[in-house]
Design a protein around this motif. Structure first.
Motif, PDB file in Angstrom:
ATOM      1  N   LEU A 110       0.799  -1.219   0.000  1.00  0.00           N
ATOM      2  CA  LEU A 110       0.000   0.000   0.000  1.00  0.00           C
ATOM      3  C   LEU A 110       0.833   1.272   0.000  1.00  0.00           C
ATOM      4  CD1 LEU A 110      -2.851  -1.007   2.487  1.00  0.00           C
ATOM      5  CD2 LEU A 110      -2.815  -1.167  -0.005  1.00  0.00           C
ATOM      6  N   LEU A 144       3.157   4.214  -1.373  1.00  0.00           N
ATOM      7  CA  LEU A 144       3.223   4.893  -2.666  1.00  0.00           C
ATOM      8  C   LEU A 144       4.586   5.564  -2.846  1.00  0.00           C
ATOM      9  CD1 LEU A 144      -0.281   6.634  -2.688  1.00  0.00           C
ATOM     10  CD2 LEU A 144       0.368   4.482  -3.798  1.00  0.00           C
ATOM     11  N   TYR A 165       0.043   9.111  -8.409  1.00  0.00           N
ATOM     12  CA  TYR A 165      -0.636   7.921  -7.871  1.00  0.00           C
ATOM     13  C   TYR A 165      -1.860   8.362  -7.069  1.00  0.00           C
ATOM     14  CZ  TYR A 165       3.373   5.056  -9.148  1.00  0.00           C
ATOM     15  OH  TYR A 165       4.345   4.388  -9.841  1.00  0.00           O
ATOM     16  N   GLN A 181      -4.820   6.817  -4.628  1.00  0.00           N
ATOM     17  CA  GLN A 181      -5.158   5.631  -3.833  1.00  0.00           C
ATOM     18  C   GLN A 181      -6.471   5.863  -3.083  1.00  0.00           C
ATOM     19  OE1 GLN A 181      -2.879   3.956  -0.219  1.00  0.00           O
ATOM     20  NE2 GLN A 181      -2.102   2.740  -1.955  1.00  0.00           N
ATOM     21  N   THR A 198      -8.363  -1.958  -1.655  1.00  0.00           N
ATOM     22  CA  THR A 198      -7.616  -0.711  -1.819  1.00  0.00           C
ATOM     23  C   THR A 198      -7.204  -0.585  -3.270  1.00  0.00           C
ATOM     24  OG1 THR A 198      -6.797  -0.822   0.448  1.00  0.00           O
ATOM     25  CG2 THR A 198      -5.616   0.622  -1.071  1.00  0.00           C
ATOM     26  N   THR A 229      -5.249   1.529  -6.312  1.00  0.00           N
ATOM     27  CA  THR A 229      -4.196   2.491  -6.661  1.00  0.00           C
ATOM     28  C   THR A 229      -4.161   2.633  -8.173  1.00  0.00           C
ATOM     29  OG1 THR A 229      -2.879   1.812  -4.741  1.00  0.00           O
ATOM     30  CG2 THR A 229      -1.747   3.051  -6.480  1.00  0.00           C
TER      31      THR A 229
END
Length: 585
Positions: free
Chosen positions: A498, A500, A512, A514, A525, A527
């Protein structure tokens, strides 16, 4: 110590100066001193049964007269139960017999010896009674292999059930089923137990699976075990109970197999046979069986059951069916034992029938519960079975995938246009196919305008390949699954997944995005970022990458869904695919 199924020991004894009849007299007198049971006597020899004791497991001793050599006999001692090791008991039996015969020889006077010889010769020369002739005829039949296949009074169920199993196998072979390794499709067509089919309408598979065998060796092994238990058990419980016991314990073994691993294709009589052994085990423990036989038979049964359960731990053997059959058989055996405590046959029969109905009720209730709570993927597999997609898959008409589900390469998929880097929209000619991974308990559906890619390697040598990889033009979906050994490792990989990339200021990169999303009822989740696509005809083109993570906390498992999106219109297909995702919690 000899490691055999039934250890034995052989030796030749010499008694010079004695006739064959005199040697038989010595052996008979010796058996009285040893308290051995005399099972059979003839001019050719004697058969003894050694009672159970501290120094015996109930062996069988055969003394055979040598016609060509006066004064010489052959003695053979063998275990009657499956023991693997006899700890020298067979050798000691022969030593005891020889010592006892020598002792008798030294104590008998010539007059006593001659009197006993004359009496024995008279017994040999007298005509046999009808009872003796019938006994010898029955023993002769038992020594023939055909004895196990010919139904007769008081031995009806065992040969009929054995014959049915063999007949079904012969018909399967005659219809083209492989004699050594029947195909999965053949087993399914002939009635093997398989959760997605059994629990969605084919209830009869819980019965037919007990008569279907996976090759000739599987059949021979099961029928050998059936013959052994059938000889003892049918005489004990009767023909009707023998039939009912086989069917009832077979049903219970099938439903227990469905409960433990419904996606496994299960077939064979072993579940029902384990049930029969369970019944006999209950009788050995709680019924009044002759003490001398009980210990030997109990040893044999426990060794058989223990060995097969341990052997069943290896892959490809349905141990759940064995356990289900054994437990249901043991319970049914206790019911039969309780029934035999009553003197009146009507009461015995009533208790047996009530108990049998109770066992059937347990099976029926369990089966209905399983049918009510089938995984959502089961009806979809049923639809593919009914539509012929499953058969086409096993016949090689569909592409074989990496997982345990089904995939296709239809006529459109095989056309050259499918391999061009151009998105092909779904058409009326496309169908929806199912992928199912039994190990991961994961399933999804996808349209046939998306090509399933097989042979994909894992990201590292020790990493499993993706569960599923779909391709349509330059668009693709890659689904992977990872299981971690420890909670610490799981949490670390979760945090790493998770995280970035950061900019120069240490903040998450603006490239990015998310967010937390809910897909098919699963919290994930998401992204999103752009990546450069360098492909023939599309140098330097930007492609959207969507990465979805689902963390299965209770199993320390991570599911990863990676989308490479080149054509925006392909997202409709991908959203439809993602909406079909099902993961067992």
């Amino acid at each position: 110590m000899a490691f055999k199924l039934k250890p034995s020991y052989d030796v030749k004894l010499h008694f010079s100066g004695l006739s064959n009849t005199q040697i038989l007299i010595l052996a008979l007198e010796a058996s009285l001193q040893l308290k051995w049971n005399i099972e059979e006597v003839s001019p050719e020899g004697i058969l003894f049964e050694v009672p159970m004791g501290l120094h015996s497991h109930g062996e069988e001793v055969i003394l055979t007269i040598n016609d060509t050599s006066e004064g010489e006999v052959a003695v053979h001692s063998q275990c009657v139960s499956i023991q693997f090791v006899d700890y020298g008991k067979n050798r000691k039996n022969i030593q005891k017999l020889q010592e006892a015969m020598e002792k008798v020889k030294s104590t008998l006077t010539p007059e006593e010896f001659e009197e006993k010889v004359q009496k024995l010769e008279e017994d040999f020369n007298r005509p046999l009674t009808e009872e003796e002739q019938a006994y010898l005829l029955e023993n002769e039949k038992k020594s023939s292999l055909l004895y196990f296949f010919i139904p007769r009074k008081r031995f009806l169920a065992t040969p009929i059930l054995i014959d049915i199993n063999i007949l079904v196998f012969i018909i399967m072979i005659a219809s083209g089923v492989g004699i050594m390794e029947p195909s999965t499709l053949s087993l399914l067509k002939w009635g093997a137990d398989f959760g997605p089919l059994t629990l969605t309408g084919d209830w009869w598979r819980t019965l037919t699976c007990n008569f279907i065998h996976i090759g000739v060796f599987h059949l021979l092994m099961n029928m050998y075990a059936f013959m052994y238990i059938g000889l003892w058990l049918e005489e004990l419980i009767g023909t009707r109970r023998m039939f009912v016991s086989y069917l009832l314990t077979g049903l219970c073994s099938a439903v227990f197999s469905l409960y433990m691993h419904g996606e496994t294709i299960s077939a064979g009589a072993s579940g029902a046979i384990f049930g029969l052994y369970g019944i006999f085990l209950a009788f050995l423990l709680f019924h009044r069986i002759e003490k001398g036989k009980r210990k030997a038979l109990l040893t044999s049964i426990l060794i058989f059951v223990g060995y097969n359960l341990v052997y069943g731990l290896q892959a490809g053997i349905d141990n759940a069916a064995h356990i289900g059959g054994l437990l249901s058989g043991f319970l049914l055996g206790i019911i039969y034992v309780v029934g035999y405590r009553f003197e009146k046959s009507e009461a015995q029969k009533t208790i047996s029938i009530v108990g049998e109905l109770g066992i059937f009720s347990i099976f029926l209730f369990s089966f209905l519960i399983l049918c009510k709570n089938v995984p959502p993927i089961y009806p979809e597999i049923r639809n593919e079975w009914d539509s012929g997609i499953v058969e086409a898959y096993f016949n090689g008409e569909l592409e074989e995938g990496n997982g345990e589900g089904y995939s296709t390469d239809d006529s459109q998929s095989n056309s050259p246009s499918r391999h061009l880097s151009t998105y092909l929209p779904i058409t009326d000619n496309d169908t929806w196919l199912t992928y199912y991974g039994a190990v991961e308990e994961f399933s999804c559906q996808y349209p046939s305008n998306w090509q399933k890619i097989t042979g994909t390697q894992g990201m590292a040598p020790n990493v499993d390949p993706p569960l599923l990889r779909l391709l349509n033009g330059a668009n693709q979906l890659i689904i992977t699954s990872f299981v971690y050994d420890t909670q610490k490792e799981f949490e670390y990989e979760k945090e790493l997944s998770l995280s970035l990339p950061t900019d120069q200021e240490g903040k998450p990169s603006a490239d990015y995005q998310q967010t937390n999303v809910n897909i098919a009822g699963l919290p994930m989740t998401q992204t999103i970022n752009l990546m450069s696509l360098d492909a023939p005809g599309r140098p330097g083109e930007k492609m959207k990458q969507i990465h979805l993570y689902y963390f299965q906390e209770n199993k320390k498992r991570t599911f990863s869904f990676v989308i490479h999106l080149s054509d925006p219109e392909a997202m409709n297909d991908l959203n439809a695919i993602l909406s079909t995702i099902q993961i067992s919690k």
